[in-house]
Design a protein around this motif. Sequence first.
Motif, PDB file in Angstrom:
ATOM      1  N   ILE A   1      60.909  64.230  89.123  1.00  0.00           N
ATOM      2  CA  ILE A   1      61.672  64.963  88.119  1.00  0.00           C
ATOM      3  C   ILE A   1      63.164  64.827  88.440  1.00  0.00           C
ATOM      4  O   ILE A   1      63.557  64.916  89.592  1.00  0.00           O
ATOM      5  N   TRP A   2      63.967  64.533  87.414  1.00  0.00           N
ATOM      6  CA  TRP A   2      65.414  64.459  87.565  1.00  0.00           C
ATOM      7  C   TRP A   2      65.977  65.862  87.496  1.00  0.00           C
ATOM      8  O   TRP A   2      65.662  66.625  86.585  1.00  0.00           O
ATOM      9  N   ILE A   3      66.843  66.213  88.445  1.00  0.00           N
ATOM     10  CA  ILE A   3      67.438  67.545  88.509  1.00  0.00           C
ATOM     11  C   ILE A   3      68.958  67.431  88.455  1.00  0.00           C
ATOM     12  O   ILE A   3      69.559  66.706  89.242  1.00  0.00           O
ATOM     13  N   SER A   4      69.555  68.170  87.521  1.00  0.00           N
ATOM     14  CA  SER A   4      71.006  68.352  87.461  1.00  0.00           C
ATOM     15  C   SER A   4      71.292  69.805  87.811  1.00  0.00           C
ATOM     16  O   SER A   4      70.404  70.651  87.737  1.00  0.00           O
ATOM     17  N   LEU A   5      72.531  70.110  88.137  1.00  0.00           N
ATOM     18  CA  LEU A   5      72.905  71.492  88.426  1.00  0.00           C
ATOM     19  C   LEU A   5      73.581  72.119  87.209  1.00  0.00           C
ATOM     20  O   LEU A   5      74.424  71.474  86.569  1.00  0.00           O
TER      21      LEU A   5
ATOM     22  N   ALA B   1      69.003  72.927  87.280  1.00  0.00           N
ATOM     23  CA  ALA B   1      68.692  73.923  88.302  1.00  0.00           C
ATOM     24  C   ALA B   1      69.722  75.043  88.279  1.00  0.00           C
ATOM     25  O   ALA B   1      70.909  74.796  88.068  1.00  0.00           O
ATOM     26  N   VAL B   2      69.252  76.271  88.494  1.00  0.00           N
ATOM     27  CA  VAL B   2      70.157  77.393  88.692  1.00  0.00           C
ATOM     28  C   VAL B   2      70.376  77.628  90.184  1.00  0.00           C
ATOM     29  O   VAL B   2      71.350  78.243  90.581  1.00  0.00           O
ATOM     30  N   LYS B   3      69.436  77.098  90.983  1.00  0.00           N
ATOM     31  CA  LYS B   3      69.556  77.188  92.438  1.00  0.00           C
ATOM     32  C   LYS B   3      68.847  75.992  93.053  1.00  0.00           C
ATOM     33  O   LYS B   3      67.758  75.625  92.620  1.00  0.00           O
ATOM     34  N   MET B   4      69.488  75.399  94.057  1.00  0.00           N
ATOM     35  CA  MET B   4      68.880  74.294  94.791  1.00  0.00           C
ATOM     36  C   MET B   4      69.174  74.487  96.264  1.00  0.00           C
ATOM     37  O   MET B   4      70.321  74.692  96.649  1.00  0.00           O
TER      38      MET B   4
END
Length: 122
Positions: A63-67, A111-114
């Motif tokens: 899965i691709w995750i951006s912030l 993401a809201v938190k990583m």
Amino acid sequence: MSVVRRLFVFPFILLLTLGCAGESLEKREDKPHARGIITDFEEEKGQVLIDNTEDNGVESGPIWISLNTDAELIIEGETATAALDETLVGRSAEVWIGGYIAQSSPPQTNAVKMVIHELKAN
């Protein structure tokens, strides 16, 4: 059933339902929505690709995750001010998602938190 009984029972059922829903949402906030190893970085979009693994060790796919702009990024226990970059490839990450997941291949989300952990030893 009389109208008075219905009016009495309905709020009780509603409160019970909302109470259970609130409890399950709180439990979900503590648990990351995605976790796994960061395997790639897309500089143009500022995304990392995570090989997502469920709690029982089952692979659920990349899965691709951006912030999000106001996301909390924690790297090795420290709150980071920098953006995602290629130095994170190979590290494990836990992600809390805020919103939808685009049904692309692979899926994409924000993401809201990583939380990013130390580099894995080879």
